[in-house]
Design a protein around this motif. Structure first.
Motif, PDB file in Angstrom:
ATOM      1  N   TYR A 184      -3.227  -3.238   6.420  1.00 45.25           N
ATOM      2  CA  TYR A 184      -1.965  -3.956   6.283  1.00 45.25           C
ATOM      3  C   TYR A 184      -0.808  -3.086   6.753  1.00 45.25           C
ATOM      4  O   TYR A 184      -0.910  -1.857   6.836  1.00 45.25           O
ATOM      5  N   ALA A 185       0.310  -3.770   7.055  1.00 49.75           N
ATOM      6  CA  ALA A 185       1.544  -3.094   7.444  1.00 49.75           C
ATOM      7  C   ALA A 185       2.677  -3.682   6.614  1.00 49.75           C
ATOM      8  O   ALA A 185       2.906  -4.890   6.636  1.00 49.75           O
ATOM      9  N   GLY A 186       3.368  -2.832   5.872  1.00 56.08           N
ATOM     10  CA  GLY A 186       4.442  -3.274   4.990  1.00 56.08           C
ATOM     11  C   GLY A 186       4.069  -3.021   3.539  1.00 56.08           C
ATOM     12  O   GLY A 186       3.105  -3.582   3.036  1.00 56.08           O
ATOM     13  N   LYS A 187       4.844  -2.165   2.864  1.00 58.21           N
ATOM     14  CA  LYS A 187       4.467  -1.773   1.496  1.00 58.21           C
ATOM     15  C   LYS A 187       4.560  -2.930   0.506  1.00 58.21           C
ATOM     16  O   LYS A 187       3.962  -2.890  -0.564  1.00 58.21           O
ATOM     17  N   TYR A 188       5.334  -3.987   0.867  1.00 57.35           N
ATOM     18  CA  TYR A 188       5.420  -5.159  -0.013  1.00 57.35           C
ATOM     19  C   TYR A 188       4.422  -6.245   0.393  1.00 57.35           C
ATOM     20  O   TYR A 188       4.395  -7.304  -0.222  1.00 57.35           O
ATOM     21  N   LYS A 189       3.638  -5.982   1.430  1.00 55.00           N
ATOM     22  CA  LYS A 189       2.710  -7.005   1.912  1.00 55.00           C
ATOM     23  C   LYS A 189       1.522  -7.059   0.968  1.00 55.00           C
ATOM     24  O   LYS A 189       0.469  -6.464   1.202  1.00 55.00           O
ATOM     25  N   SER A 190       1.701  -7.795  -0.110  1.00 55.68           N
ATOM     26  CA  SER A 190       0.760  -7.737  -1.230  1.00 55.68           C
ATOM     27  C   SER A 190      -0.289  -8.847  -1.211  1.00 55.68           C
ATOM     28  O   SER A 190      -0.951  -9.087  -2.211  1.00 55.68           O
ATOM     29  N   ALA A 191      -0.435  -9.520  -0.063  1.00 59.23           N
ATOM     30  CA  ALA A 191      -1.390 -10.625   0.002  1.00 59.23           C
ATOM     31  C   ALA A 191      -2.827 -10.169  -0.236  1.00 59.23           C
ATOM     32  O   ALA A 191      -3.665 -10.954  -0.670  1.00 59.23           O
ATOM     33  N   THR A 192      -3.110  -8.890   0.042  1.00 57.00           N
ATOM     34  CA  THR A 192      -4.480  -8.397  -0.142  1.00 57.00           C
ATOM     35  C   THR A 192      -4.689  -7.750  -1.513  1.00 57.00           C
ATOM     36  O   THR A 192      -5.807  -7.327  -1.833  1.00 57.00           O
ATOM     37  N   GLU A 193      -3.637  -7.662  -2.312  1.00 62.06           N
ATOM     38  CA  GLU A 193      -3.770  -6.992  -3.613  1.00 62.06           C
ATOM     39  C   GLU A 193      -4.807  -7.612  -4.543  1.00 62.06           C
ATOM     40  O   GLU A 193      -5.452  -6.892  -5.304  1.00 62.06           O
ATOM     41  N   PRO A 194      -5.007  -8.932  -4.528  1.00 64.76           N
ATOM     42  CA  PRO A 194      -6.039  -9.498  -5.403  1.00 64.76           C
ATOM     43  C   PRO A 194      -7.431  -8.949  -5.136  1.00 64.76           C
ATOM     44  O   PRO A 194      -8.293  -8.983  -6.010  1.00 64.76           O
ATOM     45  N   PHE A 195      -7.651  -8.421  -3.928  1.00 70.43           N
ATOM     46  CA  PHE A 195      -8.962  -7.885  -3.576  1.00 70.43           C
ATOM     47  C   PHE A 195      -9.046  -6.380  -3.801  1.00 70.43           C
ATOM     48  O   PHE A 195     -10.137  -5.822  -3.876  1.00 70.43           O
ATOM     49  N   ARG A 196      -7.863  -5.732  -3.933  1.00 76.99           N
ATOM     50  CA  ARG A 196      -7.848  -4.271  -4.060  1.00 76.99           C
ATOM     51  C   ARG A 196      -7.554  -3.797  -5.473  1.00 76.99           C
ATOM     52  O   ARG A 196      -7.979  -2.715  -5.868  1.00 76.99           O
ATOM     53  N   PHE A 197      -6.802  -4.569  -6.225  1.00 78.19           N
ATOM     54  CA  PHE A 197      -6.335  -4.147  -7.547  1.00 78.19           C
ATOM     55  C   PHE A 197      -6.736  -5.162  -8.622  1.00 78.19           C
ATOM     56  O   PHE A 197      -7.168  -6.276  -8.316  1.00 78.19           O
ATOM     57  N   THR A 198      -6.543  -4.753  -9.857  1.00 75.52           N
ATOM     58  CA  THR A 198      -6.761  -5.667 -10.977  1.00 75.52           C
ATOM     59  C   THR A 198      -5.438  -6.107 -11.591  1.00 75.52           C
ATOM     60  O   THR A 198      -5.417  -6.878 -12.540  1.00 75.52           O
ATOM     61  N   LYS A 199      -4.334  -5.588 -11.052  1.00 74.03           N
ATOM     62  CA  LYS A 199      -3.005  -6.011 -11.500  1.00 74.03           C
ATOM     63  C   LYS A 199      -2.006  -5.757 -10.378  1.00 74.03           C
ATOM     64  O   LYS A 199      -2.347  -5.142  -9.357  1.00 74.03           O
ATOM     65  N   MET A 200      -0.781  -6.195 -10.565  1.00 77.80           N
ATOM     66  CA  MET A 200       0.237  -6.083  -9.527  1.00 77.80           C
ATOM     67  C   MET A 200       0.633  -4.635  -9.280  1.00 77.80           C
ATOM     68  O   MET A 200       0.733  -3.852 -10.220  1.00 77.80           O
ATOM     69  N   SER A 201       0.889  -4.312  -8.018  1.00 73.64           N
ATOM     70  CA  SER A 201       1.460  -3.010  -7.694  1.00 73.64           C
ATOM     71  C   SER A 201       2.937  -3.026  -8.060  1.00 73.64           C
ATOM     72  O   SER A 201       3.535  -4.094  -8.248  1.00 73.64           O
ATOM     73  N   GLU A 202       3.544  -1.871  -8.144  1.00 77.67           N
ATOM     74  CA  GLU A 202       4.962  -1.812  -8.501  1.00 77.67           C
ATOM     75  C   GLU A 202       5.857  -2.477  -7.451  1.00 77.67           C
ATOM     76  O   GLU A 202       6.791  -3.210  -7.802  1.00 77.67           O
ATOM     77  N   PRO A 203       5.609  -2.252  -6.120  1.00 75.41           N
ATOM     78  CA  PRO A 203       6.433  -2.982  -5.134  1.00 75.41           C
ATOM     79  C   PRO A 203       6.296  -4.495  -5.273  1.00 75.41           C
ATOM     80  O   PRO A 203       7.283  -5.228  -5.171  1.00 75.41           O
ATOM     81  N   ALA A 575      -8.937 -13.569  11.101  1.00 75.32           N
ATOM     82  CA  ALA A 575      -8.041 -12.956  12.078  1.00 75.32           C
ATOM     83  C   ALA A 575      -6.876 -12.327  11.348  1.00 75.32           C
ATOM     84  O   ALA A 575      -6.621 -12.644  10.185  1.00 75.32           O
ATOM     85  N   PRO A 576      -6.131 -11.401  12.019  1.00 76.84           N
ATOM     86  CA  PRO A 576      -4.939 -10.834  11.387  1.00 76.84           C
ATOM     87  C   PRO A 576      -3.991 -11.933  10.927  1.00 76.84           C
ATOM     88  O   PRO A 576      -3.761 -12.912  11.646  1.00 76.84           O
ATOM     89  N   GLN A 577      -3.431 -11.755   9.715  1.00 84.85           N
ATOM     90  CA  GLN A 577      -2.627 -12.797   9.094  1.00 84.85           C
ATOM     91  C   GLN A 577      -1.187 -12.355   8.877  1.00 84.85           C
ATOM     92  O   GLN A 577      -0.928 -11.234   8.447  1.00 84.85           O
ATOM     93  N   ALA A 578      -0.266 -13.262   9.191  1.00 83.35           N
ATOM     94  CA  ALA A 578       1.134 -13.111   8.788  1.00 83.35           C
ATOM     95  C   ALA A 578       1.332 -14.185   7.737  1.00 83.35           C
ATOM     96  O   ALA A 578       1.696 -15.323   8.041  1.00 83.35           O
ATOM     97  N   ARG A 579       1.077 -13.824   6.497  1.00 82.53           N
ATOM     98  CA  ARG A 579       0.991 -14.825   5.434  1.00 82.53           C
ATOM     99  C   ARG A 579       1.683 -14.330   4.169  1.00 82.53           C
ATOM    100  O   ARG A 579       1.688 -13.146   3.866  1.00 82.53           O
ATOM    101  N   LEU A 580       2.249 -15.300   3.442  1.00 80.58           N
ATOM    102  CA  LEU A 580       2.931 -15.014   2.184  1.00 80.58           C
ATOM    103  C   LEU A 580       1.979 -14.349   1.192  1.00 80.58           C
ATOM    104  O   LEU A 580       0.815 -14.743   1.098  1.00 80.58           O
ATOM    105  N   PRO A 581       2.444 -13.341   0.439  1.00 81.95           N
ATOM    106  CA  PRO A 581       1.606 -12.749  -0.606  1.00 81.95           C
ATOM    107  C   PRO A 581       1.296 -13.781  -1.683  1.00 81.95           C
ATOM    108  O   PRO A 581       2.212 -14.350  -2.259  1.00 81.95           O
ATOM    109  N   PHE A 582       0.056 -13.986  -1.949  1.00 82.21           N
ATOM    110  CA  PHE A 582      -0.405 -14.898  -2.997  1.00 82.21           C
ATOM    111  C   PHE A 582       0.010 -16.351  -2.713  1.00 82.21           C
ATOM    112  O   PHE A 582       0.773 -16.641  -1.808  1.00 82.21           O
ATOM    113  N   ASP A 583      -0.501 -17.246  -3.516  1.00 84.95           N
ATOM    114  CA  ASP A 583      -0.021 -18.621  -3.584  1.00 84.95           C
ATOM    115  C   ASP A 583       0.792 -18.699  -4.867  1.00 84.95           C
ATOM    116  O   ASP A 583       0.251 -18.601  -5.955  1.00 84.95           O
TER     117      ASP A 583
END
Length: 587
Positions: A184-203, A575-583
């Motif tokens: 990913y590119a962008g520290k706030y690009k949190s769309a992939t966080e559900p797959f990497r973390f068990t809770k929200m990152s601080e950003p 494919a690479p996504q330009a998508r809103l973090p989460f629904d």
């Protein structure tokens, strides 16, 4: 016997096919022959705005309903509702508006459009009454435009503030033995966080907090102005949990009275100066739309209004998606049509494929060189949705629009552990080069392959920022400082110069007309409405729509949305996504 069975089943199948074709052709002929007259609205009509209905960007029409006369399956588009209320303002047969204010199924941008339309209608000095048994906060937001707000004596108002809950899948993936390989590119690009973390990152927590506070502030300020209560008092009612019953809502002036349904109708009867035994002429908006000429057509200059609604995908997509091939063709058609003086591009999208977004961006760029292009943002115009919006001549957003999210990500699962250790499956093969099977889910990526994918994401992100810098007439360093995948409300996006001004779709249309130098215009809307024959023969959409309704009825809307999120994971991996973090479902 074999021959008999073969003949029997072949004949039976032929009979079924013939029957289906006969039914479809019969309905088609019937619809062509039996053209129902325009419905008569009658006198002293009271229009009904039902907030429990979802008002999509374009009208949803059930083709069978036009024959059977059952209009309950039809729903006008959001802009249709706005235009209908504007028309009704001058219509002497319409005496008032009744808002069904239970649960508002529409987003914040759509709710703002609806509220502004109610305010415009109210200028006619016709009555507007809102009533609900229990009224949620989005319904209440729209209802504050009414003359009177009533709730059921045993019901109440939800006044506890907004919340959003995200679903995290990392624990499930760990148990299944699936490793998400994320780029990913962008520290706030949190769309992939559900797959990497068990809770929200601080950003992610920071940007979500800012977004919720902005939306909450809009609710407080709007309510304060409408109910003559200061925002500090309203906030105190929320944080202290004061509003727990209908009486609490009444005592704190959030509603004008506690009434049963019959009592509200008695009040409307009095306003209409009817007898107690008379029936109120409640008129649904779709019925009213079928009866009155609320759209200008065919006279004056032509402005193209293109609705881009849904996820952005490659190819043509379906009716609920923004397919790049389809929308490039639509924009090009409007660009090359010399009769079209301007284009209004209505965007309601959380984003999607970055490649598809770039294809649409290119066509918008070409169109802008030929004629004015104005963007109107709906509930969402984020990530890919912002990508396709940023290069317009002028960009409008609602205060509650969710936009920004300038960032990119790519996701590829490594399912080797699941296959090998959980299922006992192994794989082997041959290849002509070291990267020929790159992207296979049955093995992890090598370090070199990871560098390839990250470089691709970084390159797309740079291009995205460049597009924004060009469209917004600024430099890429500034864009980078406000990008990073950060999500903003429309109100905040104006301060950051990502959006030009707050305004409705009607404001955007009027702006496009001014830029084209015309006052006498009509709108040609795209995608064009399907013919009856196209609707009736689109069996896949009919089956899918009814299957979806059946599932929602069984498990509930929230649970169905959760299933849809899980289903969407597959699309994220393509494919690479330009998508809103989460629904984001905000309550």
């Amino acid at each position: 016997m074999k021959s008999f069975l073969k003949t029997f089943f072949a004949s039976f199948l032929a009979l079924i096919i013939f029957s289906v074709l006969a039914l479809v052709i019969g309905i088609w002929i019937l619809s062509a022959v039996v053209q129902p007259d325009k419905p008569a609205i009658g006198q002293k009509a009271v229009l009904v705005l039902d907030l429990n209905k979802i008002y999509n960007e374009q009208e949803k029409e059930n083709p069978i309903a036009s024959i059977t006369g059952d209009e309950s399956g039809n729903s006008p588009g959001l802009y249709d509702v706005v235009r209908l209320l504007h028309y009704a303002k001058q219509d002497s047969t319409v005496k008032g508006l009744y808002i069904k204010a239970g649960s508002n199924m529409n987003g914040f941008g759509a709710s703002e459009e609806l509220r502004n339309a109610v305010l415009d209608f109210k200028q006619s000095r016709k009555f507007v009454i809102a009533y609900g048994e229990t009224i949620d906060q989005k319904s209440y937001y729209v209802s504050t435009a009414a003359n009177k707000i009533y709730c059921h004596p045993q019901g109440g108002i939800d006044w506890d503030g907004f919340s959003v809950t995200y679903l995290f899948m990392k624990g499930l993936l760990d148990k299944l033995g699936i490793e998400p390989q994320v780029f990913y590119a962008g520290k706030y690009k949190s769309a992939t966080e559900p797959f990497r973390f068990t809770k929200m990152s601080e950003p992610s927590r920071l940007q979500t907090t800012d977004m919720l506070n902005d939306l909450y502030s809009i609710l407080l300020k709007t309510t304060a102005a409408a109910r003559n209560i200061d925002t500090a008092t309203l906030h105190s009612l929320s944080v202290n949990g004061v509003i727990r019953s209908a009486n609490d809502a009444l005592n704190n002036k959030l509603v004008d009275g506690l009434k049963y349904d019959d009592e509200v109708k008695d009040e409307i009867i009095n306003l209409l100066k009817l007898k107690n035994t008379d029936k109120i002429n409640f008129t649904e908006l779709n019925e009213y739309g079928a009866a009155v000429p609320y759209k200008k057509s065919g006279n004056g200059d032509k402005i193209a209004l293109i609705y881009a609604n849904g996820d952005i995908v490659g190819g043509k997509g379906d009716d609920e998606q923004i397919g790049s091939d389809k929308f490039v063709e639509l924009i090009r058609k409007a660009r090359l049509d010399n009769d079209v003086q301007a284009i209004v591009f209505r965007v309601n999208s959380p984003g999607g494929s970055s490649l598809a977004s770039d294809a649409i961006w290119r066509e918008i760029t070409l169109a802008k060189k030929a004629k004015p292009v104005v963007v109107s943002m709906g509930d969402y115009a984020a990530s890919g949705g912002y990508y396709i919006s940023c290069n317009a001549d002028s960009v409008f957003a609602n205060a509650g629009t969710i936009t920004g999210s300038i960032g990119v990500f790519s996701l590829l699962p490594n399912m080797q552990k699941l296959f090998n250790e959980k299922l006992g499956l192994t794989f082997d093969g041959v290849k002509t080069g070291p990267y020929a099977d790159m992207g296979s889910v049955n093995r992890p990526l090598t370090e070199t392959e990871k560098r390839f994918l990250q470089a691709s994401v970084d390159s797309i992100y740079y291009t995205f920022k460049s597009r924004v810098a060009e469209g917004r007439k600024t430099n890429i360093d500034y864009v980078d400082s406000i990008a990073q995948g950060h999500v903003y409300t429309g109100e905040r996006a104006i301060m950051l110069k990502l959006v030009d001004r707050t305004g409705t779709l009607q404001d955007a249309v009027e702006c496009a007309a001014r830029m084209a130098g015309t006052k006498n215009y009509w709108l040609k809307e795209y995608p064009e409405k399907k013919t009856f024959w196209q609707e009736i023969t689109n069996a896949d959409n009919f089956v899918e729509s009814n299957s979806e309704k059946a599932i929602v009825k069984k498990i509930g809307a929230e649970q169905y949305q959760m299933l849809q999120r899980v289903k969407n994971v597959k699309e994220l991996m393509q494919a690479p996504q330009a998508r809103l973090p989460f629904d984001m479902n905000i309550y």
